[in-house]
Motif scaffolding. Structure first.
Motif, short mmCIF file in Angstrom:
data_model
loop_
_atom_site.label_atom_id
_atom_site.label_comp_id
_atom_site.label_asym_id
_atom_site.label_seq_id
_atom_site.Cartn_x
_atom_site.Cartn_y
_atom_site.Cartn_z
N UNK A 105 0.79 -1.18 -0.12
CA UNK A 105 0.01 -0.17 0.03
C UNK A 105 0.96 1.25 0.00
N UNK A 106 2.06 1.27 -0.18
CA UNK A 106 2.85 2.47 0.06
C UNK A 106 2.91 3.16 -1.36
N UNK A 107 2.75 4.48 -1.10
CA UNK A 107 2.71 5.21 -2.51
C UNK A 107 3.94 5.06 -3.33
N UNK A 108 3.68 5.31 -4.82
CA UNK A 108 4.73 5.16 -5.57
C UNK A 108 6.20 5.88 -5.06
N UNK A 109 5.58 7.16 -4.86
CA UNK A 109 6.66 8.09 -4.54
C UNK A 109 7.72 7.71 -3.54
N UNK A 110 7.11 7.03 -2.35
CA UNK A 110 7.90 6.48 -1.19
C UNK A 110 8.66 5.60 -1.69
N UNK A 111 8.18 4.46 -2.50
CA UNK A 111 9.00 3.31 -2.82
C UNK A 111 10.19 3.81 -3.77
N UNK A 112 9.78 4.68 -4.72
CA UNK A 112 10.82 5.35 -5.62
C UNK A 112 11.78 5.94 -4.58
N UNK A 113 11.52 6.81 -3.88
CA UNK A 113 12.55 7.41 -2.98
C UNK A 113 13.35 6.38 -2.11
N UNK A 114 12.70 5.42 -1.90
CA UNK A 114 13.60 4.29 -1.10
C UNK A 114 14.52 3.34 -2.04
N UNK A 115 13.79 3.07 -3.02
CA UNK A 115 14.68 1.78 -3.94
C UNK A 115 15.30 2.57 -5.01
N UNK A 116 14.96 3.66 -5.42
CA UNK A 116 15.55 4.33 -6.60
C UNK A 116 17.20 4.67 -6.31
N UNK A 117 17.54 5.33 -5.26
CA UNK A 117 18.95 5.48 -4.98
C UNK A 117 19.75 4.06 -4.73
N UNK A 118 19.17 3.32 -3.98
CA UNK A 118 19.62 1.90 -3.95
C UNK A 118 20.00 1.36 -5.05
N UNK A 119 19.22 1.41 -5.91
CA UNK A 119 19.34 0.85 -7.27
C UNK A 119 20.48 1.33 -8.09
N UNK A 120 20.17 2.89 -7.79
CA UNK A 120 21.18 3.62 -8.61
C UNK A 120 22.60 3.30 -8.07
N UNK A 121 22.90 3.22 -6.70
CA UNK A 121 24.03 2.85 -6.14
C UNK A 121 24.60 1.63 -6.48
N UNK A 122 23.82 0.51 -6.59
CA UNK A 122 24.70 -0.83 -7.04
C UNK A 122 24.73 -0.82 -8.65
N UNK A 123 23.88 0.03 -9.36
CA UNK A 123 24.09 -0.06 -10.87
C UNK A 123 25.52 0.75 -11.01
#
Lengths: 201, 201
Positions: free
Chosen positions: A177-195
DNA sequence: GGTGAACTTCATCAGGCGATGAAGAAACCG
DNA sequence: CGGTTTCTTCATCGCCTGATGAAGTTCACC
């Protein structure tokens, strides 16, 4: 009990395209809920408010119905392009956002269907994997251009898969139920980091 | 064609426990491959080289067989304890390592079974989720003791789920064949980061 | 307004399903 | 040895499945 409204006589009720669509909608819902083996043609027909024979009339076989119900929605490839369009900068957030927005509004969720379904277990699973490998992983590995690119992209796959399964299949809270923005904020930078971050070795 | 060795007469061939074990092994393999609905009692019996009626003799119903085939292996709870034993320090690597080592050596892979199976779709899925929620997520939220703990733990669930699905179900390369140490090195610090690192807000 | 195609229903098929019950053969126990 | 339990096979039941074919109804077009 008087039959009040539906004489159930044969004949041309609807436009045909509408019946076809009803069947497809019902099929997608049931395939996703119960898998291929757990879904019967009769159940699909009942949910679509249609005679079971109509399913075969439009799709010939149960496999044909499955194929039609799980074919890739047309609006996915363009969304895919928009991920790569911006280059490596911010690609982490873009890939997560695109994934979530597309799966949120669509009930097709090809991943969900393919996880619990697959008529022969080989067939469509192999097909989807080939597509993903060619259209996403391959291009991404090329774009990254580092020795351990394959493993980095593999990690991205894990994120995508985990996110999709948690949010859309298992519906694990608070991810579901988390809003898209919340998930993007959490996972986005993480994905960017390991990519694009430095290798841990 | 002469019947060369098996007269197929009734009688006591094996120890019973052995037949039971054969059926369980066959059932686990088939449930994992084809899901609950896609697995027939007859197929299990054939694979176990046993009469279909024996399955009912030992397990009463198909559901009973499923329940017996998917019950939690006894060595999982102790492994769980070892995760929490060390406190928050290095818990990221520990959780990833424990997960991988346990699933690598066991063919039970309850997750795999539950993903593609579930007799009533509710029943065992709800059971596993309750267990995970109580034994892992709840304890972890308590241990973290920060406002957004739930979301952080949710992210951990995404990692675990994605890793398990990618490695054991879809067998996506290079995740599927990567050595445990490599995956621990990649995912461990990342998990640690979003569990105990500062919030992105 | 009549003709043919598109759509819909119904009756039915063969086959596989989960499950049962009786009866036979080996092992165990006294 | 005889009786009982345990394991195994077989025949069968009723049900539901995917699928087919024919007949009926309505629409589009000429």
């Amino acid at each position: 009990m008087a039959e009040h409204s539906s004489p159930a006589r044969p004949g041309r009720w609807r436009s045909g395209a509408e019946s076809r669509q009803r069947i497809l909608d019902a099929a997608r819902a049931l395939f996703r809920e119960n898998g291929y083996g757990g879904t019967t043609v009769r159940a699909v027909a009942a949910r679509a408010d249609v005679d079971p024979a109509m399913v075969f009339y439009f799709f010939d076989t149960k496999k044909g119905l499955f194929a039609a119900a799980t074919e890739m929605p047309a609006h996915l490839p363009p969304a895919l392009e928009s991920i790569f369009a911006g280059g490596l900068d911010g690609i982490g957030e873009r890939v997560i956002r695109t994934l979530l927005e597309n799966m949120d509004k669509s009930d097709r969720t090809p991943l969900a269907v393919l996880t619990r379904s697959a008529p022969t277990h080989e067939e469509s699973e192999a097909l989807l994997r080939e597509f993903i490998d060619r259209e996403i992983n391959g291009r991404l590995v090329e774009l990254l251009d580092v020795p351990d690119a394959a493993l980095r992209v593999g990690m991205l796959n894990v994120q995508i898969l985990g996110l999709a399964v948690a949010r859309y299949i298992f519906k694990i809270e608070p991810i579901a139920s988390a809003p898209v923005d919340e998930l993007v904020a959490r996972f986005g930078p993480m994905v960017q980091q390991f990519l694009t971050g430095r290798s841990p070795s």
